[in-house]
Design an enzyme around this catalytic site. Structure first.
Site, short mmCIF file in Angstrom:
data_model
loop_
_atom_site.label_atom_id
_atom_site.label_comp_id
_atom_site.label_asym_id
_atom_site.label_seq_id
_atom_site.Cartn_x
_atom_site.Cartn_y
_atom_site.Cartn_z
N HIS A 163 0.82 -1.20 0.00
CA HIS A 163 0.00 0.00 0.00
C HIS A 163 0.86 1.26 0.00
O HIS A 163 0.66 2.16 -0.82
CB HIS A 163 -0.90 -0.02 1.23
CG HIS A 163 -1.86 1.14 1.30
ND1 HIS A 163 -3.19 1.02 0.95
CD2 HIS A 163 -1.68 2.43 1.68
CE1 HIS A 163 -3.78 2.19 1.11
NE2 HIS A 163 -2.89 3.07 1.57
N GLU A 164 1.83 1.32 0.90
CA GLU A 164 2.64 2.54 0.99
C GLU A 164 3.52 2.72 -0.24
O GLU A 164 3.74 3.86 -0.69
CB GLU A 164 3.49 2.53 2.26
CG GLU A 164 2.68 2.47 3.56
CD GLU A 164 1.56 3.49 3.66
OE1 GLU A 164 1.62 4.55 2.98
OE2 GLU A 164 0.60 3.23 4.39
N HIS A 193 1.47 4.33 -2.87
CA HIS A 193 1.54 5.79 -2.78
C HIS A 193 2.84 6.30 -3.37
O HIS A 193 2.87 7.31 -4.09
CB HIS A 193 1.46 6.22 -1.31
CG HIS A 193 0.10 6.09 -0.70
ND1 HIS A 193 -1.05 6.51 -1.33
CD2 HIS A 193 -0.29 5.60 0.51
CE1 HIS A 193 -2.09 6.29 -0.55
NE2 HIS A 193 -1.65 5.72 0.57
N HIS A 222 -5.63 6.96 -2.33
CA HIS A 222 -6.57 5.96 -1.82
C HIS A 222 -7.72 5.74 -2.78
O HIS A 222 -8.24 6.67 -3.38
CB HIS A 222 -7.12 6.39 -0.46
CG HIS A 222 -6.13 6.27 0.63
ND1 HIS A 222 -5.94 7.25 1.58
CD2 HIS A 222 -5.24 5.29 0.94
CE1 HIS A 222 -4.99 6.86 2.42
NE2 HIS A 222 -4.53 5.68 2.04
#
Length: 307
Positions: A148-149, A152, A158
């Site tokens: 997830h990070e 980014h 998101h």
């Protein structure tokens, strides 16, 4: 240097679900209109790295992590390299890296978005993993938060901030204050970028669980924004232009234009065409929702008149 504030406060006093959430740090703000939303999509594309780029990564003070924690990050990030034509090179001196990671346990998990990391003065960290532990084995939750990070870090926001979120999900604006939009064209509840969401956050009362692996759309969008052009290839033979276009459901002239840019080896042109398609999908979605709202209003008026 970014004007955003890195989260510093302990999270132990927040609700339990907060441990499933992260803060993407970026400079794109939304004022609410459709045109503003489209500009934000384009702005987010400008935050993406050049295709085929090698991004340096390192671990920095005050909590550079244990060898076990560092090894977990190095292992999991390889998953993104299968679908996005990027390389993450870990260097010994983390202070010199472009992505600089800490493991401050009480600071949550977060990351600057895309090339915003280049604006952060060294050796300040650009990413934090508060939930990756120094224990044997990589848990599903740890894998999910690392993916997830780094999502980014390669330029994604998101998934609940998708411009087409309203087709499937209506946020409770008294609970969620929206300030950004994603460049995804349609909401994917299974995306690694989909925020864990308590039912109280949306009008439909849907509780969205934590996603811990890349979805088919995650993989397709990674390829279309960071394509493996002819002469290069992913380690996964199923990662290719045809499968990505099919998964993203790109059709018509946009599909032909994207394919042409791919054949010509122009990744910038491909990304631009894909962004135009995303913007157009947003406009079509807005128009369809406006028509639906007018029809609902007309039906309500007719019902009152009948009564």
């Amino acid at each position: 240097m970014s004007g955003e504030t890195v989260p510093q406060q302990p999270i132990s006093t927040d609700p339990e679900w907060y441990s499933h959430c992260c803060t993407p740090l970026n400079e794109v703000k939304r004022s609410g209109g459709r045109i503003d939303g489209m500009k934000a999509i384009l702005a987010m594309v400008s935050r993406m790295w050049d295709n085929g780029r090698t991004i340096t990564v390192g671990f920095v003070d005050p909590v550079p992590g244990t060898p076990v924690q560092q090894a977990k990050v190095k292992e999991v990030v390889k998953e993104w390299e299968k679908y996005a034509n990027l390389k993450f090179r870990f260097i010994p001196n983390g202070n010199d890296a472009e992505i600089r990671i800490c493991f401050r346990e009480k600071a949550g998990s977060w990351s600057y978005v895309g090339k915003v990391a280049l604006e952060i003065e060294k050796p300040e960290q650009t990413m934090n993993f508060g939930w990756v532990k120094s224990t044997t084995g990589i848990t599903a939750k740890e894998r999910g938060v690392i993916l997830h990070e780094f999502g980014h870090a390669i330029g994604y926001l998101h998934e609940h901030q998708s411009p087409r979120r309203g087709e499937k999900l209506t946020l409770n604006e008294q609970v969620i204050i929206e300030d950004e939009v994603s460049n995804f064209s349609a909401v994917d509840f299974t995306s690694i970028m989909m925020y864990f969401m308590p039912a109280s956050w949306n009008v439909q009362g849907i509780e969205i669980p934590v996603n811990e692996s890349l979805s088919p759309l995650d993989k397709a969008y990674a390829f279309l924004n960071y394509p493996f052009l002819i002469g290069t290839a992913s380690s996964d033979p199923n990662v290719n232009i045809l499968n990505s276009l099919n998964t993203a459901k790109v059709t018509g002239a946009a599909r032909a234009n994207i394919a042409l840019e791919y054949i010509e080896g122009d990744w910038r042109g491909l990304r631009d065409e894909f962004t135009r398609w995303s913007v157009n999908q947003r406009a079509l979605s807005d128009r369809a929702q406006a028509v639906s709202q007018r029809e609902e209003a007309a039906a309500a008026v007719a019902e009152v008149e009948t009564d």
